[in-house]
Design a protein around this motif. Structure first.
Motif, PDB file in Angstrom:
ATOM      1  N   SER A 134       0.816  -1.221   0.000  1.00 45.97           N
ATOM      2  CA  SER A 134       0.000   0.000   0.000  1.00 45.97           C
ATOM      3  C   SER A 134       0.847   1.268   0.000  1.00 45.97           C
ATOM      4  O   SER A 134       0.327   2.358   0.231  1.00 45.97           O
ATOM      5  CB  SER A 134      -0.920   0.007   1.232  1.00 45.97           C
ATOM      6  OG  SER A 134      -1.752  -1.119   1.231  1.00 45.97           O
ATOM      7  N   SER A 135       2.152   1.112  -0.231  1.00 44.46           N
ATOM      8  CA  SER A 135       3.096   2.241  -0.252  1.00 44.46           C
ATOM      9  C   SER A 135       3.121   2.989   1.077  1.00 44.46           C
ATOM     10  O   SER A 135       3.201   4.217   1.115  1.00 44.46           O
ATOM     11  CB  SER A 135       2.765   3.202  -1.399  1.00 44.46           C
ATOM     12  OG  SER A 135       2.835   2.523  -2.624  1.00 44.46           O
ATOM     13  N   ARG A 136       3.058   2.243   2.156  1.00 45.38           N
ATOM     14  CA  ARG A 136       3.100   2.823   3.501  1.00 45.38           C
ATOM     15  C   ARG A 136       4.298   2.234   4.240  1.00 45.38           C
ATOM     16  O   ARG A 136       4.155   1.535   5.248  1.00 45.38           O
ATOM     17  CB  ARG A 136       1.779   2.522   4.215  1.00 45.38           C
ATOM     18  CG  ARG A 136       0.601   3.207   3.546  1.00 45.38           C
ATOM     19  CD  ARG A 136      -0.752   2.608   3.835  1.00 45.38           C
ATOM     20  NE  ARG A 136      -1.210   2.755   5.200  1.00 45.38           N
ATOM     21  CZ  ARG A 136      -2.410   2.352   5.603  1.00 45.38           C
ATOM     22  NH1 ARG A 136      -3.267   1.807   4.757  1.00 45.38           N
ATOM     23  NH2 ARG A 136      -2.752   2.479   6.862  1.00 45.38           N
ATOM     24  N   ALA A 137       5.481   2.530   3.733  1.00 43.37           N
ATOM     25  CA  ALA A 137       6.714   1.910   4.232  1.00 43.37           C
ATOM     26  C   ALA A 137       6.994   2.235   5.695  1.00 43.37           C
ATOM     27  O   ALA A 137       7.459   1.368   6.444  1.00 43.37           O
ATOM     28  CB  ALA A 137       7.896   2.330   3.362  1.00 43.37           C
ATOM     29  N   VAL A 138       6.737   3.458   6.120  1.00 45.62           N
ATOM     30  CA  VAL A 138       7.009   3.830   7.510  1.00 45.62           C
ATOM     31  C   VAL A 138       6.127   3.004   8.449  1.00 45.62           C
ATOM     32  O   VAL A 138       6.596   2.484   9.462  1.00 45.62           O
ATOM     33  CB  VAL A 138       6.791   5.354   7.726  1.00 45.62           C
ATOM     34  CG1 VAL A 138       6.895   5.720   9.184  1.00 45.62           C
ATOM     35  CG2 VAL A 138       7.806   6.136   6.896  1.00 45.62           C
ATOM     36  N   GLU A 139       4.854   2.866   8.092  1.00 46.04           N
ATOM     37  CA  GLU A 139       3.948   2.052   8.912  1.00 46.04           C
ATOM     38  C   GLU A 139       4.357   0.578   8.886  1.00 46.04           C
ATOM     39  O   GLU A 139       4.225  -0.128   9.889  1.00 46.04           O
ATOM     40  CB  GLU A 139       2.504   2.198   8.430  1.00 46.04           C
ATOM     41  CG  GLU A 139       1.904   3.563   8.697  1.00 46.04           C
ATOM     42  CD  GLU A 139       0.522   3.687   8.080  1.00 46.04           C
ATOM     43  OE1 GLU A 139      -0.410   3.054   8.613  1.00 46.04           O
ATOM     44  OE2 GLU A 139       0.405   4.409   7.075  1.00 46.04           O
ATOM     45  N   ALA A 140       4.842   0.108   7.738  1.00 47.29           N
ATOM     46  CA  ALA A 140       5.290  -1.281   7.625  1.00 47.29           C
ATOM     47  C   ALA A 140       6.475  -1.537   8.548  1.00 47.29           C
ATOM     48  O   ALA A 140       6.531  -2.570   9.233  1.00 47.29           O
ATOM     49  CB  ALA A 140       5.672  -1.598   6.181  1.00 47.29           C
TER      50      ALA A 140
END
Length: 183
Positions: A134-140
């Motif tokens: 989902s292009s949410r690398a920081v959250e990942a």
């Protein structure tokens, strides 16, 4: 109405081998009613519906299993994996909005699963993968950090329990030896 999970699964398998998928589904439906706490029956019913491309019915079976079974960690993992398959298929369509909604549904399912099983490494990995997709690398990255921390707590607790158990065994062995010497 036999209570034997194995007999129900054999009956369903026999129907399936005969090519009678409707009959196999009916057997598994009866089995779910006769053995409502059998994870194996629910998983077999889910697999049959999934293999037949009846995703809605497969989803209903997993939801029923999550609601009615006691230890359902594996059911939650299968539910999350199934949702990932549905999400991936949805993302291939031209309707990106429904694809994004599917990802949010998957994320909500993983969140709920992690509330129940916070030390399950597979669920943490699946959540991180979804966030990356989902292009949410920081959250990942944060999801992985939380997962590592939660799983490390459990691993440390198991190690402590194992050490305590080993110490208890040594004490018992010592007591037993002392008792033998007094005989």
């Amino acid at each position: 109405r036999p209570q034997s999970t194995g007999l129900w699964l054999l009956a369903a398998t026999a129907k399936k081998k005969e090519g009678d998928m409707i009959g196999a589904g009916q057997v598994l439906e009866c089995a779910m009613n006769a053995t409502p706490k059998s994870q194996d029956i629910f998983l077999a019913a889910f697999a049959l519906e999934f293999d037949q491309g009846r995703d809605e019915k497969a989803s209903e079976i997993l939801a029923k299993a999550r609601d009615s079974l006691e230890d359902v960690r594996i059911i939650w993992e299968v539910s999350a994996a199934f949702q990932r398959i549905k999400t991936s298929a949805q993302m291939l369509t031209d309707d990106m909005d429904s694809g994004h909604r599917a990802r949010e549904s998957e994320l909500a399912l993983l969140h709920e699963a992690l509330q129940k099983y916070p030390s399950d490494p597979l669920l943490h990995r699946m959540k991180a993968e979804l966030l990356v997709l989902s292009s949410r690398a920081v959250e990942a990255k944060e999801a992985l950090r939380v997962g590592i921390k939660q799983c490390a707590k459990v691993a440390a607790g198991e190690e402590i329990e194992a050490q305590e158990s080993e110490e208890n065994m040594k004490e018992k062995d010592f007591d037993y030896t002392q008792k033998d010497l007094h005989l």
